[in-house]
Structure formats: structure tokens, C-alpha cells
Scaffold this motif. Structure first.
Motif, PDB file in Angstrom:
ATOM      1  N   VAL A   1       9.937   1.399   9.901  1.00  0.00           N
ATOM      2  CA  VAL A   1       9.059   2.570  10.035  1.00  0.00           C
ATOM      3  C   VAL A   1       9.613   3.439  11.170  1.00  0.00           C
ATOM      4  CG1 VAL A   1       6.716   3.362  10.565  1.00  0.00           C
ATOM      5  CG2 VAL A   1       7.067   1.316   9.159  1.00  0.00           C
ATOM      6  N   LEU A   2      10.158   4.606  10.802  1.00  0.00           N
ATOM      7  CA  LEU A   2      10.898   5.439  11.760  1.00  0.00           C
ATOM      8  C   LEU A   2      10.313   6.841  11.841  1.00  0.00           C
ATOM      9  CD1 LEU A   2      14.457   4.403  10.462  1.00  0.00           C
ATOM     10  CD2 LEU A   2      13.007   3.202  12.094  1.00  0.00           C
ATOM     11  N   THR A   3       9.028   6.924  11.677  1.00  0.00           N
ATOM     12  CA  THR A   3       8.332   8.210  11.652  1.00  0.00           C
ATOM     13  C   THR A   3       7.728   8.499  13.031  1.00  0.00           C
ATOM     14  OG1 THR A   3       6.448   6.945  10.881  1.00  0.00           O
ATOM     15  CG2 THR A   3       7.764   8.040   9.202  1.00  0.00           C
TER      16      THR A   3
ATOM     17  N   GLN B   1       2.426   8.745  15.868  1.00  0.00           N
ATOM     18  CA  GLN B   1       1.042   8.922  15.401  1.00  0.00           C
ATOM     19  C   GLN B   1       0.830   8.336  14.005  1.00  0.00           C
ATOM     20  OE1 GLN B   1       2.975  11.282  16.782  1.00  0.00           O
ATOM     21  NE2 GLN B   1       1.805  12.729  18.014  1.00  0.00           N
ATOM     22  N   THR B   2       1.901   8.161  13.243  1.00  0.00           N
ATOM     23  CA  THR B   2       1.777   7.690  11.859  1.00  0.00           C
ATOM     24  C   THR B   2       1.998   6.189  11.727  1.00  0.00           C
ATOM     25  OG1 THR B   2       4.131   8.023  11.376  1.00  0.00           O
ATOM     26  CG2 THR B   2       2.675   9.913  11.036  1.00  0.00           C
ATOM     27  N   HIS B   3       2.397   5.520  12.810  1.00  0.00           N
ATOM     28  CA  HIS B   3       2.848   4.124  12.698  1.00  0.00           C
ATOM     29  C   HIS B   3       1.778   3.177  12.161  1.00  0.00           C
ATOM     30  CE1 HIS B   3       6.370   4.627  15.774  1.00  0.00           C
ATOM     31  NE2 HIS B   3       6.587   5.234  14.643  1.00  0.00           N
ATOM     32  N   VAL B   4       0.558   3.291  12.694  1.00  0.00           N
ATOM     33  CA  VAL B   4      -0.476   2.313  12.324  1.00  0.00           C
ATOM     34  C   VAL B   4      -0.745   2.367  10.824  1.00  0.00           C
ATOM     35  CG1 VAL B   4      -2.910   1.704  12.572  1.00  0.00           C
ATOM     36  CG2 VAL B   4      -1.550   2.227  14.598  1.00  0.00           C
ATOM     37  N   ALA B   5      -0.940   3.566  10.288  1.00  0.00           N
ATOM     38  CA  ALA B   5      -1.255   3.690   8.857  1.00  0.00           C
ATOM     39  C   ALA B   5      -0.097   3.188   7.994  1.00  0.00           C
ATOM     40  CB  ALA B   5      -1.576   5.146   8.522  1.00  0.00           C
ATOM     41  N   LEU B   6       1.116   3.594   8.350  1.00  0.00           N
ATOM     42  CA  LEU B   6       2.270   3.202   7.543  1.00  0.00           C
ATOM     43  C   LEU B   6       2.516   1.692   7.643  1.00  0.00           C
ATOM     44  CD1 LEU B   6       4.766   6.121   8.336  1.00  0.00           C
ATOM     45  CD2 LEU B   6       3.529   5.745   6.221  1.00  0.00           C
ATOM     46  N   ALA B   7       2.490   1.176   8.863  1.00  0.00           N
ATOM     47  CA  ALA B   7       2.757  -0.260   9.049  1.00  0.00           C
ATOM     48  C   ALA B   7       1.704  -1.094   8.335  1.00  0.00           C
ATOM     49  CB  ALA B   7       2.785  -0.598  10.542  1.00  0.00           C
ATOM     50  N   THR B   8       0.450  -0.654   8.397  1.00  0.00           N
ATOM     51  CA  THR B   8      -0.622  -1.392   7.723  1.00  0.00           C
ATOM     52  C   THR B   8      -0.355  -1.469   6.220  1.00  0.00           C
ATOM     53  OG1 THR B   8      -2.196  -0.659   9.396  1.00  0.00           O
ATOM     54  CG2 THR B   8      -3.125  -1.456   7.319  1.00  0.00           C
ATOM     55  N   ASP B   9       0.011  -0.349   5.629  1.00  0.00           N
ATOM     56  CA  ASP B   9       0.283  -0.338   4.186  1.00  0.00           C
ATOM     57  C   ASP B   9       1.503  -1.199   3.840  1.00  0.00           C
ATOM     58  OD1 ASP B   9      -1.896   1.216   3.629  1.00  0.00           O
ATOM     59  OD2 ASP B   9      -0.787   3.112   3.605  1.00  0.00           O
ATOM     60  N   CYS B  10       2.499  -1.179   4.698  1.00  0.00           N
ATOM     61  CA  CYS B  10       3.699  -1.996   4.445  1.00  0.00           C
ATOM     62  C   CYS B  10       3.349  -3.481   4.528  1.00  0.00           C
ATOM     63  CB  CYS B  10       4.805  -1.667   5.447  1.00  0.00           C
ATOM     64  SG  CYS B  10       5.445   0.001   5.276  1.00  0.00           S
ATOM     65  N   LEU B  11       2.545  -3.846   5.524  1.00  0.00           N
ATOM     66  CA  LEU B  11       2.124  -5.247   5.668  1.00  0.00           C
ATOM     67  C   LEU B  11       1.292  -5.663   4.456  1.00  0.00           C
ATOM     68  CD1 LEU B  11       1.155  -5.071   9.439  1.00  0.00           C
ATOM     69  CD2 LEU B  11       3.054  -6.413   8.515  1.00  0.00           C
ATOM     70  N   ASP B  12       0.409  -4.765   4.025  1.00  0.00           N
ATOM     71  CA  ASP B  12      -0.415  -5.058   2.848  1.00  0.00           C
ATOM     72  C   ASP B  12       0.440  -5.254   1.603  1.00  0.00           C
ATOM     73  OD1 ASP B  12      -2.731  -4.963   4.279  1.00  0.00           O
ATOM     74  OD2 ASP B  12      -3.233  -2.897   3.760  1.00  0.00           O
ATOM     75  N   ALA B  13       1.589  -4.569   1.581  1.00  0.00           N
ATOM     76  CA  ALA B  13       2.478  -4.695   0.417  1.00  0.00           C
ATOM     77  C   ALA B  13       3.367  -5.933   0.533  1.00  0.00           C
ATOM     78  CB  ALA B  13       3.329  -3.441   0.286  1.00  0.00           C
ATOM     79  N   GLY B  14       3.176  -6.700   1.592  1.00  0.00           N
ATOM     80  CA  GLY B  14       3.919  -7.950   1.727  1.00  0.00           C
ATOM     81  C   GLY B  14       5.267  -7.820   2.400  1.00  0.00           C
TER      82      GLY B  14
ATOM     83  N   LEU C   1      -3.312  -4.033  15.049  1.00  0.00           N
ATOM     84  CA  LEU C   1      -2.216  -4.059  14.076  1.00  0.00           C
ATOM     85  C   LEU C   1      -1.552  -5.433  14.044  1.00  0.00           C
ATOM     86  CD1 LEU C   1      -0.669  -2.278  12.044  1.00  0.00           C
ATOM     87  CD2 LEU C   1       0.896  -1.653  13.900  1.00  0.00           C
ATOM     88  N   TRP C   2      -1.415  -6.027  15.229  1.00  0.00           N
ATOM     89  CA  TRP C   2      -0.814  -7.366  15.295  1.00  0.00           C
ATOM     90  C   TRP C   2      -1.677  -8.388  14.533  1.00  0.00           C
ATOM     91  CZ3 TRP C   2       3.637  -9.641  16.521  1.00  0.00           C
ATOM     92  CH2 TRP C   2       3.633 -11.046  16.547  1.00  0.00           C
ATOM     93  N   ASN C   3      -2.975  -8.295  14.745  1.00  0.00           N
ATOM     94  CA  ASN C   3      -3.876  -9.221  14.059  1.00  0.00           C
ATOM     95  C   ASN C   3      -3.783  -9.045  12.535  1.00  0.00           C
ATOM     96  OD1 ASN C   3      -4.745 -10.336  16.428  1.00  0.00           O
ATOM     97  ND2 ASN C   3      -6.523  -8.978  16.635  1.00  0.00           N
ATOM     98  N   HIS C   4      -3.624  -7.816  12.140  1.00  0.00           N
ATOM     99  CA  HIS C   4      -3.483  -7.552  10.700  1.00  0.00           C
ATOM    100  C   HIS C   4      -2.194  -8.198  10.165  1.00  0.00           C
ATOM    101  CE1 HIS C   4      -4.479  -5.539   6.994  1.00  0.00           C
ATOM    102  NE2 HIS C   4      -3.237  -5.068   6.904  1.00  0.00           N
ATOM    103  N   ALA C   5      -1.101  -8.012  10.918  1.00  0.00           N
ATOM    104  CA  ALA C   5       0.180  -8.619  10.506  1.00  0.00           C
ATOM    105  C   ALA C   5       0.039 -10.134  10.444  1.00  0.00           C
ATOM    106  CB  ALA C   5       1.289  -8.211  11.469  1.00  0.00           C
ATOM    107  N   ASP C   6      -0.657 -10.662  11.440  1.00  0.00           N
ATOM    108  CA  ASP C   6      -0.845 -12.117  11.518  1.00  0.00           C
ATOM    109  C   ASP C   6      -1.626 -12.616  10.303  1.00  0.00           C
ATOM    110  OD1 ASP C   6      -0.168 -14.291  13.060  1.00  0.00           O
ATOM    111  OD2 ASP C   6      -2.205 -14.436  13.916  1.00  0.00           O
TER     112      ASP C   6
END
Lengths: 347, 360
Positions: free
Chosen positions: A68-70, A73-86, A105-110
Motif C-alpha cells: 500500500v503506497l498511497t 490518509q488512505t492507508h487504514v481503508a485500503l489496508a483493511t480491505d486488503c486484509l479482508d481479502a486475505g 488496524l493491527w488488531n484487525h490484521a491479527d
């Protein structure tokens, strides 16, 4: 591993160069809001496909790792969707705009059993790795002082000085300095892990309405140990200087123009050590000058650490070991930035 | 016609606006949000509407384009690193074309450059015309060539995907006030010396007012749709002749060190060989020692403006001597008179007609 990239700005060139040349990664997609930018990056670095919709990319290309290289301000939304996609997420700094966001965000990744890794690239530059070895070998003794200084003439031109379309970094909590503060934070914490007092002076010496701050002067204290973080865009030339002083020796470097100056007890005892230090450091400086000339000719930049960071990260992801940038590294860095910004710690 | 001219406050853009107004058109002039518009020369002209917008952002671009008959896409970025130039040249064009598609504006004149041609694959002294091949592997060229190639591709896609009525114009070296030196001659060595590579090579120049007029012709003539035109002036000088003429108007005179083309070409080939053989082609070499860049800058080629002259009836109004004189005099030749003379849209005008509309 199938890898994908979201965002094709300047830093993407280094990530994409690594991915194009890595045996561990297959570049399955590049995404940018600009179709032209995505296609150009995909063509230049041999990606399977260019996308303008990252959700479509996640769905079709099914990457194992997403970079994620944006803008931050966009990191949380993008990273969350990427984590959700596995997918595991490697994210440019700052990974979030504050420690609360990072924890969430860490807890979500976890919960998804995926890795979340912030780019701490300068930690893997050769001079930093050498300093770490000097500490591990006991050459410096106990670290008692750390000075980090970054000077960048970002007011004099370039993307941060552009008033036509102000860079999104100006809207970060610490303005444009926020775009660099992560580097200063993780490096100081590498050698000065547990500050118990933090005070910071955030100033806008230029005094206009584009820059929120253009200068940071922060002091960190832990018991009888001190560290200082400086960011300036009014003093030249550009530098990223680091001094680590221990109870036995002192070492200096500059990551933009690498050299290593080590003052330590030398063979010959107390009287001859200053002379031997002069000679040894003189020779070392000559060697560094030649190396830097060679690096300039061969187009090697201070981003060399990013390639080491990515190599180690991919090795860890492949072998199921802990990535080189850990939860603790990111957590403490994020907390330190919050502490420096806290009203109660301001000077 | 109502023309939108992007990059209107730039070196060429100011003259395109002036020429368009002189030819009876209304102009919407796009300038960036903090551009200084005090000395544009036409900022108060009743036929010019100045709109501040940054084309790197999509915001408000539909409004910028809405209601114009044609767009002259002239904005580009020649300075900065690759990403700066990509944003300033490619992203700007992409956003502009999206706004044109949204607002159903079909007519586009895309201002490109000779830099898109693949000079390396051409023979010495070969004629460069609109059919000459484009550079397909520009990795060793400069950022400008790389980004202008992408920009031109976007214009062609606009024609295909949105039934756009597109004309591509490729000016050679545009010269004029404050832009009289060109790296095509060779390399500046300090302030008063230069290395002249291939002194007898022809310099494909076009004086900025001539070029601006050709672009306006392309916008207003129906027969230009779907065409690509190279723009160079008549009676092109050699590198040496241009430098000699420039020195008549320049103080201090530029002293030249001659470097034969074949010698320079050999040195660049040698540098590439060493780079490939010993350095894995990773070494950064000055552009004058990179064959792809050197050939694009200094190759002895021949040029023609036959197509645009025959197709649009354009001919360059100013010869080199007069152009150089205008390039150094005190007059702002892009400035329009506050009370413009009566003008009319002209399909086929004469030199005499044009003379009456020469700007103040």
C-alpha cells in the motif's frame, strides 16, 4: 508469492524494482486511480495487469501480499480491505495517522491472521546495520546519547512547496514533517528504546499558510540518557545524520551521503588512540567518498535499505517467521509520534 | 470558435492565446491556481476568459471544458524528476480528456513534440516526417520524451474510445524570447562557451509565434481532424548557422567548440559499450553520451513542413533573422492591444491579412 501494488507514486519505483527482480514475488497487479499511471507502471515492471479499482484487483488477482503506497490518509481503508481479502499488507509510512488507528488496524490484521508491516526502510541501510553490530559487539558500550538530524530543503521547491496543488501531506497531523517523522522515530527507538520523557518544539519558521510546521526539535530522556530529534528545512545541505554515543565509543554517519566515523579506544592506549582514530577515520572517509561516487554512477540511492527490508520481509512471509519490522517496532514508533504531537509535551 | 488553451501562461501557451484572439476566436485560457497573470499580455482582453485550475486534479475540470468548441492541449511539464513530469504531462492530459468525454467536447489539438520520434533507428540525413517511426523503447531517453510519448498515446485513445476529432501537432525546437538556446545544438559549457555537435546538421526550429499560429490553424480547420503535423519553419539553418545568427543578437557571444557528429556518435557508442560490458548497463551516463538521447538531440536529419503547409495553408510568417530580432527586442509579442482591431474568423488568409493582425 503473488504480489500487488496500490499507488504508483515516486516510492513505488523502489517497491516495483524489487518485485520485478525478486524470485520470491510475482507481480500480479498494479493499481492506481490514473489508468495511464497504472498501465505505465505495469508495462515498465512487468505486472500481469493494470487496475484502477483496487477491489477489482483484490478480487481478480488474489494477491498474497499487497504493497500500500498511497497517501497516509488512505492507508487504514485500503489496508483493511486488503486484509479482508486475505492478503498480507506492506504499508508505506506512516502506516496510520495515530496510535489508536494503528492499534485498531493491527488488531484487525491479527484477527485475519495476516501480517501488517510498516516500511522502516532506513533501519536496513548498511550504516545502520553496522552501528547495530557495533552495539551488539559491545564496541560502543551502553548507548547514552542519540542525535538524529534530517535536513531537507523542501520549502525551496519540489512537491511539498507546490502551491498549485498542495501535497496531501500538508493535511497530516504534523504537516509535511509527518511524512518523515516515522523514519526519525524508528531510528531513534532502535538505539534508545524506552524514553520516559518527551518534549517537542514544533515551529513554522517560514510562517506561511501552506506549511503547518517546518521545524521539529524534540528531546527524549530516559533516566540519565538523552536523545534528540531534529528536522529542519532551513539549514543546508540536505542530510540524514545520526550520532550514537556510548559509554566506550561514539559513531557518526549520514544516510544520504554514507560514511562512518568511529571514535573508540584503539590499540596503543589512551595517548595514541586520538591519533589512530584520526588516521583510521581519514582512511575510512576516503573509502566512503569512493563508494559514494560509485553509488552515484551506478544509480544506487539511499533507498538501498528498502530492498533489504523487502527481501527480509518476503523471506519471513515465505518461511512463516517473524517479519523484520515487528508489532513492537511499529507500536513504539506510532506512540512516540503521538507523544511528540501531544499538547502536554510541547515546548 | 471558442477555444480552450491549457498551459496558457507558458512560453508557447501565451502565444497560442494571442494568435487565437487575433484570428477572431474567443479563448478560455487555463492557468494554474497561483500563476502570475499580471504580465500575460492578454489578461484583460474581452475575448479571453482566464480560468485557474490545476489539471492534475479532476476537480472542476468538467466546468473548465464545458461549452468550448475545441481544446488545445498544450500543458506539459519539462522540469523535475520522472514522477513530477508524469503528473504534469500525462495525468493532466488524462484528466482533461476525461472531462472532454464527460462534456461531449470532441475536438482536440494535442501539442506533442519531435522528441517522440525514434531517432536512433533512423539513418543519418534521413527525412523525418509524420510517417517516421516513434520511439518504442524510450528507457534511455529523458523524462520529457518518455512522458510525451504516453501523452500522445492518450490523445490517440481519445480519438478511438470517444470518437474524438483529434489533431496531433509535433513542433520541432520552439524558440523565442528567453528561449533562444537549444540543447539540440550541443552542450553549454558555462555561460559563454558551447560544444557544437555536428555543426552542419540541420536544426529543426520553429519560432514561437509561427508555431502558435500553426496550432491555431490546426484547431480551426476541418481537414486537420485525424491528422498529425510536424511544425518547423522554412529555410532551416544548420547548428552552426543558427549559433552564428544568435551571436549577432547575444552578448557575450557564445564561443563554440566544434565536435564532429561522427566523433560524438562514436564516443556515445563507446560509453554504452563500456556500460554494458563492465557495469551491467546500470551506470548513469550524461545524456550526451547515451546514444538514444544523443541521436534525438543532435542527429543530422532532414525535415519537412510540407504536409501542414499543403493541408492547412499555413506558412511560417517570420524568418529566422526577424524571429531572433523579435526574440531579443523589448516588445512583448504575445501582448494583445487593449482595444483589439475588428477581427474575423478566417479560413484562408493571406500574409497581408495576417500583417494587419500582428499583435501589439
Amino acid at each position: 508469492m503473488n504480489s500487488a501494488v496500490i499507488g504508483t507514486g515516486e516510492i513505488s519505483a523502489e517497491h516495483l524494482k524489487f518485485l520485478a527482480n525478486s524470485k520470491s514475488a510475482k507481480l500480479v497487479g498494479v493499481c492506481d486511480l490514473s489508468r495511464a499511471a497504472a498501465r505505465y507502471a505495469a508495462k515498465t515492471f512487468g505486472a500481469d495487469k493494470a487496475y484502477t479499482d483496487y477491489k477489482q484487483m483484490l478480487d481478480e488477482a488474489k494477491p498474497d501480499v499487497v504493497h500500500v503506497l498511497t497517501p497516509p490518509q488512505t492507508h487504514v481503508a485500503l489496508a483493511t480491505d486488503c486484509l479482508d481479502a486475505g492478503a498480507h499488507v506492506i504499508c508505506e509510512k506512516p502506516i496510520t495517522l495515530g496510535h489508536d488507528q494503528f492499534t485498531s488496524l493491527w488488531n484487525h490484521a491479527d484477527s485475519k491472521q495476516k501480517h501488517l508491516i510498516e516500511d522502516h526502510n532506513y533501519r536496513f541501510n548498511r550504516p545502520i546495520l553496522k552501528i547495530e553490530k557495533l552495539i551488539d559487539d559491545g564496541v560502543l558500550g551502553d548507548v547514552s546519547e542519540v542525535d538524529i538530524r534530517m535536513a531537507l530543503a523542501i520549502r525551496d521547491g519540489g512537491r511539498f512547496a507546490d502551491r498549485n496543488l498542495p501535497n496531501p501531506a500538508h493535511k497530516l497531523p504534523a504537516g509535511v514533517i509527518h511524512d518523515f517523522i516515522t523514519h526519525l522515530g524508528y531510528l531513534v527507538l532502535r538505539f534508545f528504546p524506552d524514553p520516559d520523557r518527551v518534549s517537542a518544539a514544533w515551529t513554522n519558521h517560514g510562517g506561511d499558510d501552506l506549511f503547518k510546521y517546518d521545524d521539529l526539535d524534540a528531546i527524549l530522556i530516559a533516566g540519565d540518557k538523552h536523545a534528540r530529534i531534529r528536522f529542519s528545512c532551513r539549514t543546508g545541505p540536505d542530510c540524514f545524520a545520526l550520532t550514537v554515543r556510548g559509554t566506550r565509543a561514539e559513531v557518526q554517519t549520514d544516510l544520504f551521503h554514507p560514511f562512518m566515523r568511529l571514535i573508540k579506544p584503539r590499540k596503543g592506549g589512551e595517548k595514541l588512540s586520538p591519533v589512530v582514530n584520526q588516521l583510521a577515520n581519514g582512511l575510512s572517509l576516503v573509502g566512503s567518498s569512493l563508494s559514494n561516487l560509485r553509488n552515484k554512477l551506478m544509480q544506487r540511492s539511499p533507498y538501498e535499505g528498502l530492498h533489504t527490508f523487502l527481501k527480509r520481509t518476503y523471506d519471513a512471509l515465505q518461511h512463516g517467521t517473524e517479519p523484520p519490522v515487528t508489532f513492537d517496532d511499529m507500536d513504539r514508533t506510532s506512540r512516540l509520534i503521538d507523544q511528540m504531537l501531544a499538547e502536554g509535551n510541547r515546548v | 470558435m471558442k477555444l480552450l488553451v491549457t498551459g496558457a501562461s507558458g512560453f508557447l501557451g501565451r502565444h497560442i492565446v494571442a494568435q487565437a484572439v487575433q484570428r477572431g476566436h474567443d479563448v478560455r485560457a487555463q492557468v494554474r491556481p497561483v500563476s502570475n497573470i499580471k504580465d500575460l499580455g492578454w489578461e484583460d482582453h474581452p475575448r479571453v476568459e482566464i480560468i485557474r485550475a490545476d489539471l492534475r486534479s479532476k476537480a472542476d475540470l468538467d466546468q473548465l471544458v464545458q461549452g468550448v468548441d475545441a481544446v488545445v492541449s498544450n500543458a506539459a511539464c519539462k522540469a523535475g524528476d520522472f514522477y513530477t513530469q508524469f503528473a504534469g504531462t500525462v495525468i493532466t492530459t488524462e484528466n482533461l480528456l476525461a472531462a472532454m468525454a464527460n462534456t461531449d467536447v470532441k475536438r482536440l489539438v494535442a501539442v506533442s513534440t519531435f522528441s517522440v520520434y525514434g531517432f536512433l533507428k533512423m539513418r543519418d540525413r534521413e527525412l523525418l516526417d509524420e510517417e517516421s517511426p516513434l520511439d518504442t523503447d524510450p528507457i534511455d531517453r529523458d523524462e520529457y520524451a518518455q512522458t510525451k510519448l504516453v501523452q500522445e498515446e492518450l490523445a490517440r485513445e481519445f480519438a478511438k474510445e470517444h470518437e474524438g476529432h483529434v489533431t496531433v501537432v509535433r513542433p520541432g525546437v520552439i524558440y523565442g524570447k528567453d528561449n533562444l538556446w537549444t540543447a539540440r545544438i550541443g552542450m553549454e559549457l558555462g555561460t559563454d562557451r558551447c560544444l557544437v555537435v555536428g555543426g552542419r546538421s540541420i536544426l529543426p526550429i520553429t519560432y514561437v509565434e509561427n508555431c502558435a499560429q500553426a496550432i491555431v490553424f490546426a484547431a480551426e480547420k476541418e481537414q486537420a481532424v485525424g491528422q498529425t503535423y510536424n511544425i518547423v519553419d522554412d529555410n532551416l539553418p544548420t547548428h552552426r548557422q543558427y549559433l552564428r545568427a544568435l551571436n549577432q543578437h547575444r552578448k557575450p557571444r557564445m564561443k563554440s567548440l566544434p565536435m564532429p557528429w561522427l566523433v560524438m556518435r562514436f564516443l556515445a557508442a563507446l560509453a554504452l559499450g563500456v556500460n554494458k560490458l563492465f557495469l551491467g548497463r546500470r551506470a548513469k551516463v550524461p545524456s550526451i553520451l547515451r546514444p538514444a538521447a544523443l541521436h534525438a538531440r543532435c542527429k543530422p536529419s532532414t525535415y519537412t513542413n510540407r504536409l501542414i503547409k499543403d493541408s492547412l495553408g499555413w506558412s511560417p510568417h517570420f524568418g529566422m533573422e526577424e524571429a531572433l530580432q523579435r526574440g531579443v527586442d523589448e516588445t512583448d509579442h504575445a501582448a494583445l492591444a487593449p482595444e483589439p482591431a475588428e477581427t474575423q474568423a478566417v479560413a484562408d488568409d493571406t500574409d497581408a491579412d495576417r500583417e494587419t493582425r500582428t499583435c501589439a
